[in-house]
Design a protein around this motif. Structure first.
Motif, PDB file in Angstrom:
ATOM      1  N   MET A  86       0.827  -1.215   0.000  1.00 59.57           N
ATOM      2  CA  MET A  86       0.000   0.000   0.000  1.00 59.57           C
ATOM      3  C   MET A  86       0.859   1.262   0.000  1.00 59.57           C
ATOM      4  O   MET A  86       0.621   2.185  -0.783  1.00 59.57           O
ATOM      5  CB  MET A  86      -0.915  -0.032   1.231  1.00 59.57           C
ATOM      6  CG  MET A  86      -1.895   1.116   1.318  1.00 59.57           C
ATOM      7  SD  MET A  86      -1.230   2.703   1.851  1.00 59.57           S
ATOM      8  CE  MET A  86      -0.974   2.405   3.585  1.00 59.57           C
ATOM      9  N   HIS A  87       1.851   1.295   0.875  1.00 55.20           N
ATOM     10  CA  HIS A  87       2.658   2.502   1.033  1.00 55.20           C
ATOM     11  C   HIS A  87       3.378   2.852  -0.267  1.00 55.20           C
ATOM     12  O   HIS A  87       3.346   3.998  -0.739  1.00 55.20           O
ATOM     13  CB  HIS A  87       3.639   2.284   2.199  1.00 55.20           C
ATOM     14  CG  HIS A  87       4.479   3.472   2.511  1.00 55.20           C
ATOM     15  ND1 HIS A  87       5.831   3.410   2.612  1.00 55.20           N
ATOM     16  CD2 HIS A  87       4.160   4.769   2.724  1.00 55.20           C
ATOM     17  CE1 HIS A  87       6.305   4.613   2.892  1.00 55.20           C
ATOM     18  NE2 HIS A  87       5.311   5.457   2.969  1.00 55.20           N
ATOM     19  N   ASP A  88       4.027   1.862  -0.891  1.00 58.62           N
ATOM     20  CA  ASP A  88       4.691   2.108  -2.176  1.00 58.62           C
ATOM     21  C   ASP A  88       3.673   2.513  -3.248  1.00 58.62           C
ATOM     22  O   ASP A  88       3.919   3.420  -4.048  1.00 58.62           O
ATOM     23  CB  ASP A  88       5.457   0.861  -2.644  1.00 58.62           C
ATOM     24  CG  ASP A  88       6.898   0.843  -2.111  1.00 58.62           C
ATOM     25  OD1 ASP A  88       7.130   1.418  -1.035  1.00 58.62           O
ATOM     26  OD2 ASP A  88       7.777   0.250  -2.784  1.00 58.62           O
ATOM     27  N   ALA A  90       0.780   3.996  -2.907  1.00 52.35           N
ATOM     28  CA  ALA A  90       0.287   5.365  -2.697  1.00 52.35           C
ATOM     29  C   ALA A  90       1.332   6.399  -3.109  1.00 52.35           C
ATOM     30  O   ALA A  90       0.985   7.491  -3.547  1.00 52.35           O
ATOM     31  CB  ALA A  90      -0.093   5.556  -1.231  1.00 52.35           C
ATOM     32  N   HIS A  91       2.611   6.036  -3.002  1.00 49.40           N
ATOM     33  CA  HIS A  91       3.664   6.961  -3.445  1.00 49.40           C
ATOM     34  C   HIS A  91       3.919   6.839  -4.953  1.00 49.40           C
ATOM     35  O   HIS A  91       4.775   7.539  -5.491  1.00 49.40           O
ATOM     36  CB  HIS A  91       4.974   6.654  -2.713  1.00 49.40           C
ATOM     37  CG  HIS A  91       5.062   7.287  -1.354  1.00 49.40           C
ATOM     38  ND1 HIS A  91       5.030   8.646  -1.165  1.00 49.40           N
ATOM     39  CD2 HIS A  91       5.189   6.738  -0.118  1.00 49.40           C
ATOM     40  CE1 HIS A  91       5.137   8.908   0.137  1.00 49.40           C
ATOM     41  NE2 HIS A  91       5.219   7.776   0.790  1.00 49.40           N
ATOM     42  N   GLY A  92       3.240   5.908  -5.612  1.00 44.14           N
ATOM     43  CA  GLY A  92       3.439   5.708  -7.053  1.00 44.14           C
ATOM     44  C   GLY A  92       4.737   4.999  -7.375  1.00 44.14           C
ATOM     45  O   GLY A  92       5.241   5.086  -8.502  1.00 44.14           O
ATOM     46  N   LYS A 121      -2.761  13.140   3.974  1.00 40.45           N
ATOM     47  CA  LYS A 121      -2.105  13.156   5.284  1.00 40.45           C
ATOM     48  C   LYS A 121      -0.635  12.764   5.183  1.00 40.45           C
ATOM     49  O   LYS A 121       0.235  13.402   5.755  1.00 40.45           O
ATOM     50  CB  LYS A 121      -2.837  12.174   6.214  1.00 40.45           C
ATOM     51  CG  LYS A 121      -2.129  11.856   7.524  1.00 40.45           C
ATOM     52  CD  LYS A 121      -2.848  10.676   8.208  1.00 40.45           C
ATOM     53  CE  LYS A 121      -1.970   9.978   9.226  1.00 40.45           C
ATOM     54  NZ  LYS A 121      -1.780  10.688  10.472  1.00 40.45           N
ATOM     55  N   HIS A 122      -0.364  11.702   4.429  1.00 40.77           N
ATOM     56  CA  HIS A 122       0.989  11.149   4.407  1.00 40.77           C
ATOM     57  C   HIS A 122       1.853  11.752   3.308  1.00 40.77           C
ATOM     58  O   HIS A 122       2.898  12.335   3.573  1.00 40.77           O
ATOM     59  CB  HIS A 122       0.902   9.630   4.246  1.00 40.77           C
ATOM     60  CG  HIS A 122       2.237   8.966   4.267  1.00 40.77           C
ATOM     61  ND1 HIS A 122       2.916   8.721   5.435  1.00 40.77           N
ATOM     62  CD2 HIS A 122       3.045   8.533   3.278  1.00 40.77           C
ATOM     63  CE1 HIS A 122       4.071   8.155   5.166  1.00 40.77           C
ATOM     64  NE2 HIS A 122       4.190   8.028   3.852  1.00 40.77           N
ATOM     65  N   ASN A 123       1.380  11.627   2.044  1.00 43.67           N
ATOM     66  CA  ASN A 123       2.221  12.051   0.914  1.00 43.67           C
ATOM     67  C   ASN A 123       2.441  13.558   0.898  1.00 43.67           C
ATOM     68  O   ASN A 123       3.520  14.029   0.550  1.00 43.67           O
ATOM     69  CB  ASN A 123       1.587  11.645  -0.422  1.00 43.67           C
ATOM     70  CG  ASN A 123       1.553  10.142  -0.588  1.00 43.67           C
ATOM     71  OD1 ASN A 123       1.796   9.408   0.360  1.00 43.67           O
ATOM     72  ND2 ASN A 123       1.239   9.685  -1.774  1.00 43.67           N
ATOM     73  N   HIS A 126       2.691  14.924   5.807  1.00 43.30           N
ATOM     74  CA  HIS A 126       3.770  14.331   6.615  1.00 43.30           C
ATOM     75  C   HIS A 126       5.116  14.395   5.896  1.00 43.30           C
ATOM     76  O   HIS A 126       6.130  14.749   6.499  1.00 43.30           O
ATOM     77  CB  HIS A 126       3.424  12.885   6.971  1.00 43.30           C
ATOM     78  CG  HIS A 126       4.561  12.145   7.585  1.00 43.30           C
ATOM     79  ND1 HIS A 126       5.068  12.471   8.827  1.00 43.30           N
ATOM     80  CD2 HIS A 126       5.324  11.124   7.127  1.00 43.30           C
ATOM     81  CE1 HIS A 126       6.079  11.670   9.113  1.00 43.30           C
ATOM     82  NE2 HIS A 126       6.267  10.844   8.097  1.00 43.30           N
ATOM     83  N   HIS A 127       5.135  14.048   4.611  1.00 41.40           N
ATOM     84  CA  HIS A 127       6.419  14.040   3.898  1.00 41.40           C
ATOM     85  C   HIS A 127       6.979  15.444   3.691  1.00 41.40           C
ATOM     86  O   HIS A 127       8.188  15.634   3.666  1.00 41.40           O
ATOM     87  CB  HIS A 127       6.282  13.318   2.554  1.00 41.40           C
ATOM     88  CG  HIS A 127       6.562  11.856   2.683  1.00 41.40           C
ATOM     89  ND1 HIS A 127       7.839  11.344   2.702  1.00 41.40           N
ATOM     90  CD2 HIS A 127       5.740  10.797   2.844  1.00 41.40           C
ATOM     91  CE1 HIS A 127       7.785  10.029   2.857  1.00 41.40           C
ATOM     92  NE2 HIS A 127       6.529   9.673   2.956  1.00 41.40           N
ATOM     93  N   ALA A 128       6.117  16.431   3.541  1.00 43.48           N
ATOM     94  CA  ALA A 128       6.621  17.795   3.313  1.00 43.48           C
ATOM     95  C   ALA A 128       6.984  18.485   4.624  1.00 43.48           C
ATOM     96  O   ALA A 128       7.987  19.194   4.684  1.00 43.48           O
ATOM     97  CB  ALA A 128       5.570  18.608   2.562  1.00 43.48           C
ATOM     98  N   GLU A 302      16.198   7.594   3.556  1.00 43.48           N
ATOM     99  CA  GLU A 302      16.136   7.466   2.097  1.00 43.48           C
ATOM    100  C   GLU A 302      14.695   7.637   1.616  1.00 43.48           C
ATOM    101  O   GLU A 302      14.439   8.264   0.585  1.00 43.48           O
ATOM    102  CB  GLU A 302      16.684   6.085   1.660  1.00 43.48           C
ATOM    103  CG  GLU A 302      18.189   5.960   1.775  1.00 43.48           C
ATOM    104  CD  GLU A 302      18.710   5.971   3.217  1.00 43.48           C
ATOM    105  OE1 GLU A 302      17.946   5.572   4.129  1.00 43.48           O
ATOM    106  OE2 GLU A 302      19.862   6.371   3.442  1.00 43.48           O
ATOM    107  N   HIS A 303      13.745   7.076   2.400  1.00 42.81           N
ATOM    108  CA  HIS A 303      12.342   7.202   1.994  1.00 42.81           C
ATOM    109  C   HIS A 303      11.899   8.667   2.008  1.00 42.81           C
ATOM    110  O   HIS A 303      11.211   9.123   1.094  1.00 42.81           O
ATOM    111  CB  HIS A 303      11.439   6.362   2.892  1.00 42.81           C
ATOM    112  CG  HIS A 303       9.997   6.533   2.549  1.00 42.81           C
ATOM    113  ND1 HIS A 303       9.500   6.270   1.283  1.00 42.81           N
ATOM    114  CD2 HIS A 303       8.946   7.001   3.266  1.00 42.81           C
ATOM    115  CE1 HIS A 303       8.219   6.551   1.243  1.00 42.81           C
ATOM    116  NE2 HIS A 303       7.842   6.999   2.435  1.00 42.81           N
ATOM    117  N   HIS A 304      12.313   9.394   3.031  1.00 44.42           N
ATOM    118  CA  HIS A 304      11.886  10.797   3.111  1.00 44.42           C
ATOM    119  C   HIS A 304      12.562  11.672   2.061  1.00 44.42           C
ATOM    120  O   HIS A 304      11.976  12.645   1.598  1.00 44.42           O
ATOM    121  CB  HIS A 304      12.102  11.345   4.520  1.00 44.42           C
ATOM    122  CG  HIS A 304      10.874  11.180   5.349  1.00 44.42           C
ATOM    123  ND1 HIS A 304       9.974  12.187   5.584  1.00 44.42           N
ATOM    124  CD2 HIS A 304      10.360  10.080   5.938  1.00 44.42           C
ATOM    125  CE1 HIS A 304       8.960  11.726   6.288  1.00 44.42           C
ATOM    126  NE2 HIS A 304       9.170  10.455   6.528  1.00 44.42           N
TER     127      HIS A 304
HETATM  128 ZN   LIG Z   1       5.872   7.573   2.863  1.00 47.19          ZN
END
Ligand SMILES: [Zn+2]
Length: 360
Positions: A86-88, A90-92, A121-123, A126-128, A302-304
């Motif tokens: 799911m996480h990957d 949602a990030h495409g 919320k996340h992409n 949270h990430h920004a 690395e993810h962020h």
């Molecule tokens: Zn993420």
């Protein structure tokens, strides 16, 4: 309504160098930056494991101990699908094909959470705006917990390092039954407004909630009876909630993480990439087992820095990021083992739970 803070644009040399190096890594290796066939096989195995475990629990009706272990196991598989698929998606970054990314992201709706609100919320938030109090919803469990020294202190926070696990276990139930609805009806996430919900997302929101009720409550009650179904339901949801919360929190609410705030003009001191380094920590990056279970989220730095690159590439990218941080004299926060990261999180909760003056 909040206005998003602005990051410093004074020097972007670190980020520019890093992007150039990571770009040339993919060019020379010839690998796509999305998920590989191995990840797709893993997604299939996890999905089949879920189906087999679910059917086994409902149709084979194992004894009490095995049924309880089965519910916990199903919760772990669900969390692993969340992290790895799911996480990957949602990030495409799950696949080159947008349809597959969408399908991967929609697993969240199947499990009861809204992928639409997750994306915002996340992409986006949270990430920004990682660890910025009042914007990053991930550090907002107020008033139950104080996850930033910038938040108000209440008496019970002194014990938060003792009761956090009980609260974390409630995350999934709270998410499915309360937090999503709060976002849906208030049209905002924290202080950030959600302007428009497309018609298809309305349908997915309600469809996801109904499928969750059907799969995790109605069918089990019908097939195994109300008491075993409810006990299994709680065990399953507590496991999902606890594992998701813990893995999210180990990346940003540990002793080495910082909680920068904007100045009066709503500007941040650092540029965005350096802000990510200051607020994020890796853990157990040498453990293949941890990496496999948490979908590379042990490589949070690395993810962020590269959220649109699949987690399968993070071990290789970490060599580049670590070296570039060293050259620029920037921190690269890391806990060698999962246990050390958990201990640091508990110590962080104890410290933040003390009655110290509110900062900022
Ligand atoms: Zn993420």
């Amino acid at each position: 309504m909040s206005v998003s803070p602005k990051f410093s644009a004074a020097s972007k040399a670190f980020h520019a160098t890093l992007k150039q190096r990571v770009g040339s890594y993919f060019e020379t290796s010839g690998r796509p930056s999305t998920g590989t066939a191995r990840l797709h096989r893993k997604a299939l195995i996890l999905s089949l494991s879920f189906v087999a475990g679910y059917l086994g629990l409902l149709l084979a009706t194992p004894g009490l101990v095995w049924a309880a272990l089965g519910c916990v196991g199903l919760g772990l598989v669900t969390a692993a699908i969340g992290f790895n698929v799911m996480h990957d998606g949602a990030h495409g970054s799950f696949s080159k094909r947008s349809g597959l990314n969408r399908a991967a992201a929609l697993t969240l709706d199947f499990f009861g959470g809204s992928s639409f609100f997750w994306n915002v919320k996340h992409n986006i938030i949270h990430h920004a705006y990682t660890n910025i109090d009042g914007v990053d919803d991930d550090i907002d469990i107020r008033p139950w917990m104080r996850l930033s020294p910038n938040q108000s202190h209440y008496r019970w926070h002194r014990f938060q390092h003792r009761y956090f696990a009980v609260l974390y276990a409630q995350l999934w139930l709270g998410w499915v039954f309360f937090l999503d609805f709060q976002k849906y009806f208030n049209r905002c996430i924290g202080d950030t407004p959600v302007k428009r919900i497309p018609a298809v997302e309305h349908a997915l929101f309600w469809g996801g909630k109904l499928s969750y009720l059907l799969v995790f409550l109605v069918l089990p009650v019908w097939l195994v009876g109300i008491v075993p179904a409810l006990v299994g339901f709680l065990l399953y949801n507590w496991t999902v909630g606890f594992v998701l919360s813990l893995v999210f929190q180990l990346a940003h609410t540990v002793e080495v993480a910082e909680f920068p705030m904007p100045d009066e003009a709503n500007r941040m001191d650092s540029e965005w990439a350096i802000h990510q380094l200051l607020t994020t920590a890796n853990f157990a990056t040498r453990s293949r087992l941890v990496g496999a279970l948490v979908g590379g989220l042990n490589f949070q730095i690395e993810h962020h820095l590269f959220p649109k690159i699949s987690h399968v590439h993070y071990p290789e990218l970490s060599k580049i990021v670590r070296q570039t941080c060293r050259e620029f004299g920037l921190p690269y926060n890391e806990y060698p083992t999962l246990f050390q990261a958990i201990r640091s999180h508990v110590r962080f909760l104890r410290e933040t739970g003390r009655n110290v003056p509110v900062l900022g």
